[in-house]
Structure formats: structure tokens, C-alpha cells
Design an enzyme around this catalytic site. Structure first.
Site, short mmCIF file in Angstrom:
data_model
loop_
_atom_site.label_atom_id
_atom_site.label_comp_id
_atom_site.label_asym_id
_atom_site.label_seq_id
_atom_site.Cartn_x
_atom_site.Cartn_y
_atom_site.Cartn_z
N ARG A 52 0.92 -1.23 0.05
CA ARG A 52 0.03 0.19 -0.03
C ARG A 52 0.84 1.19 -0.05
O ARG A 52 0.70 2.11 -0.64
CB ARG A 52 -1.07 -0.10 1.03
CG ARG A 52 -1.91 1.11 0.98
CD ARG A 52 -3.12 0.78 2.23
NE ARG A 52 -2.50 1.07 3.77
CZ ARG A 52 -3.19 0.95 4.71
NH1 ARG A 52 -4.49 0.50 4.78
NH2 ARG A 52 -3.00 1.08 5.79
N LYS A 151 -2.55 6.91 1.07
CA LYS A 151 -2.39 7.36 2.29
C LYS A 151 -1.41 8.51 2.40
O LYS A 151 0.04 8.13 2.48
CB LYS A 151 -1.84 6.08 3.05
CG LYS A 151 -3.07 5.33 4.01
CD LYS A 151 -2.57 4.55 4.89
CE LYS A 151 -2.11 4.65 6.31
NZ LYS A 151 -3.19 5.19 6.99
N GLU A 184 -16.29 6.45 6.12
CA GLU A 184 -15.58 5.63 7.08
C GLU A 184 -15.45 6.60 8.31
O GLU A 184 -15.99 7.74 8.35
CB GLU A 184 -14.13 5.32 6.57
CG GLU A 184 -13.43 6.54 5.98
CD GLU A 184 -12.04 5.93 5.61
OE1 GLU A 184 -11.61 4.92 5.73
OE2 GLU A 184 -11.44 6.72 4.77
N1 PXG Z 1 -9.48 4.86 7.25
C1 PXG Z 1 -8.24 5.98 7.19
C2 PXG Z 1 -8.53 7.17 6.50
C3 PXG Z 1 -6.94 5.74 7.74
O1 PXG Z 1 -6.14 6.45 7.69
C4 PXG Z 1 -7.81 3.46 8.34
C5 PXG Z 1 -8.92 3.83 7.71
C6 PXG Z 1 -7.56 2.07 8.94
O2 PXG Z 1 -6.62 1.28 7.81
P1 PXG Z 1 -5.91 0.20 8.51
O3 PXG Z 1 -4.90 -0.38 7.49
O4 PXG Z 1 -4.92 0.94 9.68
O5 PXG Z 1 -6.69 -1.00 9.06
C7 PXG Z 1 -6.76 4.31 8.27
C8 PXG Z 1 -5.62 4.30 9.00
C9 PXG Z 1 -3.86 6.15 13.75
C10 PXG Z 1 -3.89 6.68 12.39
O6 PXG Z 1 -2.90 6.90 14.34
C11 PXG Z 1 -4.18 5.51 11.45
C12 PXG Z 1 -3.93 5.89 9.86
C13 PXG Z 1 -3.96 7.19 9.84
C14 PXG Z 1 -3.53 8.14 10.65
C15 PXG Z 1 -3.36 7.78 11.95
O7 PXG Z 1 -4.77 5.49 14.19
N2 PXG Z 1 -4.74 5.08 8.92
#
Ligand code: PXG
Length: 290
Positions: A52, A151, A184
Site C-alpha cells: 500500500r 495514504k 469511514e
Molecule cells: N481509514 C483511514 C482514513 C485511515 O487513515 C484506516 C481507515 C484503517 O486502515 P488500517 O490499514 O490501519 O486498518 C486508516 C488508518 C492512527 C492513524 O494513528 C491511522 C491511520 C492514519 C492516521 C493515523 O490511528 N490510518
């Protein structure tokens, strides 16, 4: 002082880990990142996160200056150096230094940062009793302006949504698409269960293809639970039997109230609890050793 934070080309102590003010990541949020967990010295779903990361970089035309396997090795070294057995990794690749303009051709050295950390986003109580969510005015960014699948380091859109939630006393927000579909939360994917079927917003509605989201799809399939990626509106969430959110940092969190509507019986649902149990099992046993 242990040196476990990687910046640019070497490891530094936490106090000395610094990036340049001319880095485009700092100036414009020009870069990409991943948040990765490691459990019991094993990096969870490492390849999925790395793929990713490289995909996000490709879309924004950022050349990651390390080969895939070299990058993974470096991340493993950071975990080993940190001495943490369980933890969280923030892996960042920014465009690097250039001038104060936007021309990426002047940025010849993208900057890699690796930060191993220990992280507890929510208190245990939130996992035991569930959390409440609020729908906020800030919308998930449009596919046509900036793909929400990247991301990128530019999370201001999500930060605005988070500010709106915390201003109203909530820990997490539900973000809608411009046309009112549930996308989300600010850093988590969302799921609901109705009559034994699990539903989650399709990625074309702005949901990030979360690694934890994929894991839920996998667990459901393995247990022959029907799971549907589709168009979801707030009505579906309000009237669901159970709701939960997922993310690498938060893991799986039950939701008991949305916009002042009690979800199900107001307690974490039984199906969500089973998924959490299975999730724990998998995270305990899987992963790439450091
Ligand atoms: N949606 C968004 C917009 C995200 O940034 C997720 C869903 C969950 O994805 P994963 O791959 O982690 O299951 C994310 C995850 C944090 C944090 O500290 C996490 C994310 C971005 C910024 C901070 O929890 N990404």
C-alpha cells in the site's frame, strides 16, 4: 541513549531525530505513510502495508529511494533497535528537500522516516463498553480531487473531521461522501451487522482499503458469515444490530451510539466480540519476525 528512529540515512535517538524545514512533507504534506503494528516481535501484515505504501507513492509520483526488500529490512532493524516487543510503526516517505515551490523535479532525495512507538489510542474502557460516534460536516475528500485511497501525509481533511468530533465531546467521527454515503471514520473503517450479515462501505465510497478491514473480510469468509461491501447511509447504521470500527492503531472498537441513537441494546455486540477474539488469535500468531 538508544538510537532507533531512522531519518534520511541513519538512526537517531528520539531527541535527535529531525527533518529539514525545507522538506516537502513539512511544507505541503507531500509524501506518503503507513501505520503498522507489531505483536510479539512480529510485524503484522507487513507486505500488505508495504504494498500500500509503494502504491500510494506511485500514484503521487514519488520514487521510494529503497528497494522493497531493503526497506523491509530497515524497518525490522528499527523494531529490533527499539527493544519494543509489541508496538506501532510509523513509516513515512516524504518528497524531501527542494525549493519553496511545487516543482517535484527539484526534489532529488525523498526522505525516509521510521518511528517505532508504543501506542494506546483508546482507554480499555472504550473496548469493554464501546464508544459513541457523531457524523460531522467535513466530507471525505472527493475521488476527483485527491483519491482517498492514497495514504498521503496530508490528513487535514480527516483532522478537521476529528476536530469537529472532539469539539462535541466524541472520540471519533463518521465521515460521509459528498453525496451522503457513509465513507469511514477519520482513521478507521466502519462496519455494521444486521440480521447476521456484515456490511461495510465499498472503497468507491471513499473507504480506505484498510488492512484491518481486509482482515475482517477474511475472518468473515473463513467463518462463512456473509459480508457485503456496498453503499451505506446513516439510516443503515442507526438501525443496525451492531456497529464496530477497525484500524491498525485502534484495532477493533465496538460502537454503542451514533448521533444519539442507541445501537442494538447499547452494549458491545456478540458478533463483534467474536470477531475481536478471532482478531486477537490471528495477531498473536501471525506476522513476519523481526
Ligand atoms: N481509514 C483511514 C482514513 C485511515 O487513515 C484506516 C481507515 C484503517 O486502515 P488500517 O490499514 O490501519 O486498518 C486508516 C488508518 C492512527 C492513524 O494513528 C491511522 C491511520 C492514519 C492516521 C493515523 O490511528 N490510518
Amino acid at each position: 541513549m538508544s538510537e532507533y528512529i531512522y531519518v534520511g540515512e541513519k538512526f537517531y535517538s528520539k531527541e535527535n531525530a529531525k527533518v529539514s524545514v525545507l522538506d516537502k512533507g513539512y511544507l505541503y504534506g507531500d509524501g506518503v505513510f503507513e501505520g503498522i503494528r507489531f505483536y510479539n516481535s512480529k510485524i503484522f501484515r507487513f507486505d500488505e502495508h508495504m504494498v500500500r505504501l509503494y502504491d500510494s507513492a506511485k500514484v503521487i509520483m514519488l520514487n521510494i529511494p529503497l528497494a522493497y526488500d531493503e526497506f523491509k529490512e530497515l524497518i525490522k532493524e528499527a523494531v529490533r533497535r527499539s527493544g519494543f516487543v509489541d508496538g506501532y510503526l510509523r513509516v513515512i516517505v516524504s518528497r524531501g528537500e527542494g525549493d519553496l515551490g511545487f516543482d517535484i523535479r527539484k526534489c532529488l532525495n525523498p526522505c525516509i522516516v521510521i518511528i517505532p512507538a508504543q501506542l494506546k489510542l483508546y482507554p480499555q474502557e472504550s473496548y469493554d463498553n464501546g464508544i459513541s460516534l457523531i457524523t460531522v460536516p467535513t466530507r471525505r475528500s472527493l475521488n476527483e480531487s485527491l483519491s482517498p485511497r492514497i495514504k498521503s501525509l496530508n490528513y487535514l481533511n480527516n483532522i478537521m473531521a476529528k476536530i469537529e468530533a472532539t469539539n462535541h465531546g466524541f472520540e471519533e467521527a463518521i465521515m460521509l461522501t459528498n453525496d451522503g454515503f457513509v465513507a469511514e471514520c477519520t482513521a478507521d473503517n466502519i462496519f455494521h451487522i444486521k440480521n447476521g450479515i456484515i456490511y461495510t462501505p465499498a472503497t468507491y465510497h471513499g473507504a480506505l482499503e484498510g488492512i484491518t478491514r481486509n482482515l475482517i473480510l477474511e475472518i468473515a469468509e473463513k467463518n462463512k458469515i456473509k459480508i457485503v461491501e456496498t453503499s451505506i447511509v446513516r439510516y443503515d447504521l442507526y438501525t443496525a444490530d451492531e456497529v464496530f470500527i477497525t484500524g491498525t492503531a485502534a484495532e477493533i472498537l465496538p460502537v454503542i451510539n451514533i448521533d444519539s441513537r442507541v445501537i442494538g441494546n447499547g452494549k458491545p455486540g456478540t458478533m463483534a466480540s467474536k470477531l475481536i477474539e478471532e482478531f486477537r488469535n490471528i495477531t498473536r500468531n501471525e506476522g513476519e519476525p523481526v
